[in-house]
Motif scaffolding. Structure first.
Motif, short mmCIF file in Angstrom:
data_model
loop_
_atom_site.label_atom_id
_atom_site.label_comp_id
_atom_site.label_asym_id
_atom_site.label_seq_id
_atom_site.Cartn_x
_atom_site.Cartn_y
_atom_site.Cartn_z
N ILE A 31 -20.26 -23.86 -16.41
CA ILE A 31 -19.16 -24.68 -15.71
C ILE A 31 -20.06 -25.91 -15.01
O ILE A 31 -19.75 -26.91 -15.17
CB ILE A 31 -18.50 -24.02 -14.59
CG1 ILE A 31 -17.53 -23.17 -15.60
CG2 ILE A 31 -17.59 -24.85 -13.79
CD1 ILE A 31 -16.50 -22.19 -14.68
N LEU A 32 -21.02 -25.52 -14.14
CA LEU A 32 -21.92 -26.60 -13.54
C LEU A 32 -22.59 -27.61 -14.24
O LEU A 32 -22.45 -28.66 -14.01
CB LEU A 32 -22.86 -25.80 -12.44
CG LEU A 32 -23.56 -26.78 -11.48
CD1 LEU A 32 -22.59 -27.35 -10.50
CD2 LEU A 32 -24.74 -25.85 -10.70
N VAL A 33 -23.23 -27.00 -15.33
CA VAL A 33 -24.00 -27.97 -16.11
C VAL A 33 -23.38 -28.96 -16.85
O VAL A 33 -23.72 -29.82 -17.30
CB VAL A 33 -24.88 -27.08 -17.02
CG1 VAL A 33 -25.62 -27.88 -17.80
CG2 VAL A 33 -25.98 -26.32 -16.17
N THR A 34 -22.10 -28.37 -17.29
CA THR A 34 -21.04 -29.22 -18.04
C THR A 34 -20.05 -30.17 -17.28
O THR A 34 -19.41 -30.87 -17.99
CB THR A 34 -20.32 -28.34 -18.97
OG1 THR A 34 -19.37 -27.53 -18.31
CG2 THR A 34 -21.13 -27.66 -20.08
N ASN A 35 -20.40 -30.04 -16.07
CA ASN A 35 -19.36 -31.00 -15.09
C ASN A 35 -20.05 -32.22 -14.86
O ASN A 35 -20.99 -32.58 -14.35
CB ASN A 35 -19.35 -30.20 -13.86
CG ASN A 35 -18.38 -30.86 -12.79
OD1 ASN A 35 -17.46 -31.47 -13.49
ND2 ASN A 35 -18.29 -30.43 -11.59
N THR A 36 -19.14 -33.20 -15.75
CA THR A 36 -19.48 -34.72 -15.55
C THR A 36 -18.06 -35.56 -15.44
O THR A 36 -17.20 -35.07 -15.95
CB THR A 36 -20.31 -35.23 -16.78
OG1 THR A 36 -19.47 -35.02 -17.83
CG2 THR A 36 -21.47 -34.62 -17.02
N VAL A 37 -18.19 -36.48 -14.89
CA VAL A 37 -17.08 -37.45 -14.53
C VAL A 37 -17.57 -38.97 -14.65
O VAL A 37 -18.62 -39.30 -14.15
CB VAL A 37 -16.39 -37.04 -13.52
CG1 VAL A 37 -17.23 -37.48 -12.08
CG2 VAL A 37 -14.89 -37.61 -13.34
N LYS A 38 -16.78 -39.77 -15.02
CA LYS A 38 -16.93 -41.42 -14.60
C LYS A 38 -15.97 -41.67 -13.67
O LYS A 38 -14.92 -41.55 -13.70
CB LYS A 38 -16.63 -41.98 -16.07
CG LYS A 38 -17.23 -41.83 -17.26
CD LYS A 38 -17.10 -42.86 -18.20
CE LYS A 38 -18.05 -42.74 -19.46
NZ LYS A 38 -17.84 -43.53 -20.57
#
Length: 167
Positions: A31-38
């Motif tokens: 979950i942490l590694v795939t967490n991205t946002v613009k």
């Protein structure tokens, strides 16, 4: 006179707790590694990832350390369950005891760092569903890391019950 009852935990129970620890930690890392946002403040736009923040990197480090330790201890637990005796005797029991204590508290600090940063970032003037989604995922990862700490703490109690009795 009957011998005193054993306070040692069955090896299968210890193995199950270690497997639950591993599952929580691996899901937390994913979950942490795939967490991205613009993120956008109206003028500027930036892509935020977990590794933009020291606390989330620390959280990842603690989870990876916990995964490595749990895998090693799980291998020893599988051997103990399948063969009926421990590798290394009393020496390994001591290492397991202190290792469980150290790793469980490291996991707790990683979860606390993640929760703390999420609270701080929640007070930033940048608003939007994207930032909220980013923080919710980070909180989910921290929550799973905290649950992993709880299972690791249970393993720590189990390992303290396995210590040889001194007379």
């Amino acid at each position: 006179m009957a011998p005193p009852p054993s306070t040692a935990v069955p090896p299968l129970a210890a193995l199950v707790v270690r497997i639950l620890t591993f599952i929580c930690l691996i899901i937390s890392v994913i979950i942490l590694v795939t967490n991205t946002v613009k993120a956008s403040d109206g003028v500027n736009e930036a892509k935020l990832k977990f590794n933009n923040f020291y606390a989330y990197r620390y959280m990842l480090s603690t989870a990876v350390l916990g995964i490595a330790y749990t895998l090693i201890q799980s291998a020893f637990a599988i051997f103990h369950v399948s063969m009926g005796n421990r590798i290394g005797g009393d020496g390994l029991v001591q290492i397991e005891f202190y290792g469980d204590k150290i790793v469980s508290y490291i996991l707790a600090t990683g979860a606390a760092a993640g929760f703390g940063l999420s609270v701080d970032l929640n007070h930033l003037p940048v608003n939007g569903a994207d930032i909220e989604d980013f923080l919710n995922k980070a909180n989910a990862a921290a929550s799973l890391l905290f649950i992993g700490f709880l299972f690791s703490a249970i393993s720590s109690v189990f390992s303290s019950l396995s210590l040889p009795k001194r007379s």
